[in-house]
Design a protein around this motif. Structure first.
Motif, short mmCIF file in Angstrom:
data_model
loop_
_atom_site.label_atom_id
_atom_site.label_comp_id
_atom_site.label_asym_id
_atom_site.label_seq_id
_atom_site.Cartn_x
_atom_site.Cartn_y
_atom_site.Cartn_z
N PHE A 1 -33.65 40.14 27.04
CA PHE A 1 -34.89 40.87 26.75
C PHE A 1 -35.15 41.81 27.92
O PHE A 1 -34.61 41.65 29.01
N HIS A 2 -36.00 42.80 27.67
CA HIS A 2 -36.21 43.88 28.62
C HIS A 2 -37.69 44.00 28.98
O HIS A 2 -38.57 43.72 28.18
N LEU A 3 -37.91 44.42 30.19
CA LEU A 3 -39.27 44.76 30.62
C LEU A 3 -39.18 45.79 31.73
O LEU A 3 -38.10 46.05 32.28
N GLN A 4 -40.32 46.36 32.06
CA GLN A 4 -40.38 47.36 33.12
C GLN A 4 -41.47 46.98 34.11
O GLN A 4 -42.47 46.36 33.75
N ILE A 5 -41.26 47.34 35.36
CA ILE A 5 -42.25 47.09 36.41
C ILE A 5 -42.51 48.38 37.17
O ILE A 5 -41.66 49.28 37.21
N ARG A 6 -43.68 48.46 37.78
CA ARG A 6 -43.98 49.51 38.74
C ARG A 6 -43.84 48.94 40.14
O ARG A 6 -44.31 47.84 40.42
N SER A 7 -43.20 49.67 40.99
CA SER A 7 -43.10 49.29 42.40
C SER A 7 -42.80 50.52 43.22
O SER A 7 -41.96 51.35 42.84
N ARG A 8 -43.47 50.64 44.35
CA ARG A 8 -43.23 51.77 45.24
C ARG A 8 -41.99 51.57 46.10
O ARG A 8 -41.57 52.49 46.80
N GLU A 9 -41.44 50.38 46.08
CA GLU A 9 -40.30 50.08 46.94
C GLU A 9 -39.04 50.75 46.39
O GLU A 9 -38.82 50.79 45.17
N SER A 10 -38.21 51.23 47.30
CA SER A 10 -37.04 52.02 46.89
C SER A 10 -35.79 51.18 46.71
O SER A 10 -34.78 51.67 46.20
N ASP A 11 -35.86 49.88 47.12
CA ASP A 11 -34.64 49.08 47.10
C ASP A 11 -34.66 47.99 46.03
O ASP A 11 -34.01 46.96 46.18
N VAL A 12 -35.40 48.20 44.95
CA VAL A 12 -35.48 47.20 43.88
C VAL A 12 -34.09 47.00 43.28
O VAL A 12 -33.45 47.95 42.82
N SER A 13 -33.61 45.74 43.30
CA SER A 13 -32.26 45.45 42.81
C SER A 13 -32.16 43.97 42.47
O SER A 13 -33.09 43.18 42.72
N LYS A 14 -31.00 43.57 41.95
CA LYS A 14 -30.77 42.17 41.64
C LYS A 14 -30.78 41.30 42.90
O LYS A 14 -30.94 40.08 42.81
N ASP A 15 -30.60 41.92 44.05
CA ASP A 15 -30.60 41.16 45.30
C ASP A 15 -31.99 40.72 45.74
O ASP A 15 -32.11 39.80 46.55
N ASN A 16 -33.03 41.37 45.27
CA ASN A 16 -34.37 41.01 45.75
C ASN A 16 -35.41 40.84 44.64
O ASN A 16 -36.59 40.72 44.90
N ILE A 17 -34.94 40.83 43.41
CA ILE A 17 -35.83 40.62 42.25
C ILE A 17 -35.46 39.32 41.58
O ILE A 17 -34.27 38.99 41.44
N MET A 18 -36.44 38.56 41.17
CA MET A 18 -36.18 37.47 40.24
C MET A 18 -37.31 37.39 39.22
O MET A 18 -38.45 37.82 39.47
N ILE A 19 -36.97 36.88 38.05
CA ILE A 19 -37.94 36.64 36.99
C ILE A 19 -38.06 35.14 36.80
O ILE A 19 -37.05 34.44 36.66
N THR A 20 -39.30 34.66 36.84
CA THR A 20 -39.54 33.24 36.65
C THR A 20 -40.48 33.02 35.47
O THR A 20 -41.30 33.88 35.14
#
Length: 602
Positions: free
Chosen positions: A512-531
């Motif tokens: 499934f898909h979703l979108q987020i807003r974030s001002r951070e430039s390094d959003v990636s699988k290395d620092n994101i998790m979904i719980t």
């Protein structure tokens, strides 16, 4: 070409620049490899993917800090913030002996016991009162249950007929609260409260085969319920369909063998394991039960040190379950048991001797072929505490006392400081003592995780009734606690889920898909998790049906338009991993969670 590019254009036309908020998240990330024809070298599996239960044997104790192959600390932001307490309401209406957050409507249901015939809120005019004695027509027009609005603190009183004193509960697939047991005429009762503006209790006083007072209710993989134990009930049974009666009980050798002079096996810790079996912990022993065959298939080592269940009343949590795009045959499940009291603490407290509570925590992988308890020490002793799982996978240990046991006036020295247990930190570095409250939360306290990441704390009543001129008076104040990830300095790191981008319902095993807003430039699988978090029914230091899942990530696409990022996640594979029903979904960036949104899995 990523799925996000063609699908993101239309909804993004409606994204307003004024809504670009950002907070900080816990830095867990999905590093489980995806196996496909297009996988690159970084996505190929390694031996740990197929033998996760042997991670610590392969990597050593450092593995406690490296779930998924990388250290959580490598991406989680650091903060010296010790949290913040705020007084949310001066009157909870009823003493919050039991509490749970109801899905979608975002109201906390709190209730106490009808036996006291009084509270701090009346039923509204025109509402039917409880008939105390049919022969005389004596009425009780006090409310013994309320719905608390988590934003405004407004109360809605509810009428109960049966006595809910020391009962149990959980949420059905459609979000209805299903409550079981209680005192006297309430002991065999099953109750239902739906999630609508005009919903009220529906009660079936003879639905259970055995009286269930101080019992534990757990959700199974198909959404049904098992209810275990209770005073003088060394058995378990399955909750029947609404409006019907159960007539069959199953005797429990574990409960029969673990009751002692002070009982110490009431409100057992009960968890659905990832294989569909049921883990039951009572006093200091535990088993794995097959709920389909009613056979005990595993016995675990004794947890030494003392009693962990009522009135010994330690804390426990099923630790976060990590999932991946392609899951191993055995999905690891760990249980944490902390605090409690010596086996004779209740007896001694009856003679006004208040010995120290337990300080130790035991942690065990219940899916391991050769499970063993690993012991850690909390900063301070604690009995009657709550163990609340936070959106970033940490566990907040709070409430309770440092001396004595559960019971009327059976504890001393409130433990006012919550402790953060960092589940994925290296052993020996997992505990952090946080800012103290100034309100004792003793016997009959409760805690609730809220969608905004705060924890709501209510209750505390060591008295047989509503009593205010005593050492620990009946507590009506409600607090909110902001954990360290809500440090004001970290607000810019906090992601914001774009509500219309995420589904309201997901299916097992599907992406499934979703979108987020974030001002951070390094959003990636290395620092994101979904719980995904299943709300706990808390009472007497036990958090029934609490569960946190860390989902596998298929894709994180940064800046599909400036400051908007697309995420593709994989839903849990089955009801054994995530029983059907409502969960709060959080996006966590570098250890800091978003405000959560409700999602239903079927």
């Amino acid at each position: 070409m990523s799925i996000w590019r063609p699908l993101s254009v239309l909804p993004l036309l409606f994204i307003s620049a004024i809504a670009q908020f950002s907070f900080e998240f816990s830095g867990h990330h999905d590093v489980k490899p995806k196996v496909s024809l297009s996988a690159d070298i970084h996505d190929l599996p390694n031996v740990l993917d197929f033998f996760p239960e042997h991670r610590e044997d392969i990597l050593g104790d450092e593995a406690a800090a490296t779930k998924g192959g990388r250290k959580r600390d490598s991406s989680s932001v650091k903060t010296d913030y010790l949290g913040k307490w705020e007084l949310f309401s001066r009157n909870s209406g009823v003493s919050a002996m039991h509490a749970i957050l109801l899905p979608v409507i975002n109201k906390v249901l709190m209730y106490d016991a009808t036996i006291w015939r009084i509270s701090q809120i009346k039923l509204p005019p025109g509402k039917r009162c409880h008939i105390v004695k049919q022969a005389t027509g004596k009425k009780d027009c006090w409310a013994h249950a309320v719905l608390l609005d988590i934003n405004t603190a407004a109360l809605k009183p509810l009428m109960l007929d049966t006595d809910t004193w020391c009962s149990s509960g959980g949420l059905s697939v459609n979000g209805t609260l299903v409550g079981t047991g209680g005192f006297q005429g309430g002991a065999n009762t099953v109750r239902y409260l739906g999630i609508c503006d005009n919903c009220d209790w529906v009660e079936y006083p003879n639905a259970l085969a055995a009286p269930r007072w101080y019992s534990t209710q757990a959700t199974l993989g198909d959404g049904s319920f098992i209810v275990v134990g209770g005073r003088a009930a060394m058995s378990y049974e399955f909750i029947p369909a609404e409006g019907t009666k159960n007539t069959k009980i199953f005797q429990s050798k574990l409960l029969q063998e673990t009751t002692d002079k002070s009982e110490n096996n009431l409100y057992p810790f009960v968890y659905l394991s990832t294989d569909g079996n049921v883990f039951i912990f009572a006093n200091d022993r535990s088993i794995l039960l097959n709920p389909r065959t009613n056979q005990v298939i595993k016995q675990y080592p004794v947890l030494p040190g003392g009693a962990r269940n009522y009135p010994g009343s330690g804390m426990s949590a099923l630790l976060p379950i990590r999932l991946f795009q392609q899951n191993p045959a055995v999905i690891n499940a760990e249980v944490l048991v902390c605090g409690g009291a010596p086996h004779n603490a209740y007896e001694l407290a009856g003679h006004k001797v208040f010995g120290p509570a337990l300080r130790d925590c035991g942690r065990i992988s219940i899916t391991h072929q050769n499970p063993r308890w690993k012991i850690e020490m909390m900063p301070t002793p604690r009995v009657m505490g709550d163990a609340m799982i936070l959106p970033n996978g940490d566990v907040l240990l709070l409430n309770g006392a440092k001396q004595g046991s559960a019971g009327w006036h059976y504890a001393k020295e409130p433990n006012l400081n919550p402790v953060l247990y960092m589940t994925h930190a290296k052993r020996g570095y997992r505990f952090r003592e946080l800012a103290a409250s100034n309100i004792p939360r003793m016997y009959h306290s409760s805690s609730v995780l809220l969608p905004d990441g705060q924890v709501l704390i209510a209750g505390s009543n060591t008295n047989d009734g509503y009593v205010y001129n005593t050492e620990y008076p009946t507590e009506m104040r409600v607090e909110k606690f902001s954990p360290p990830y809500l440090d004001p300095k970290l607000r810019k790191l906090r992601p914001d889920i774009i509500k219309f981008s995420m589904p309201k319902r997901i299916s097992y095993g599907n992406r499934f898909h979703l979108q987020i807003r974030s001002r951070e430039s390094d959003v990636s699988k290395d620092n994101i998790m979904i719980t995904m978090y299943s709300p706990a029914f808390t009472t007497h230091g036990i958090s029934m049906n609490q569960r946190l899942l860390i989902l596998g990530l298929s894709d994180v696409l940064p800046n599909i338009v400036p400051r908007v990022h697309g995420i593709t996640a994989v839903a849990p594979p089955s009801g054994n991993i995530a029983p059907p029903g409502y969960y709060i979904l959080f996006v966590v960036y570098r250890g800091v969670p978003s405000v959560g949104e409700w999602v239903q899995i079927l």
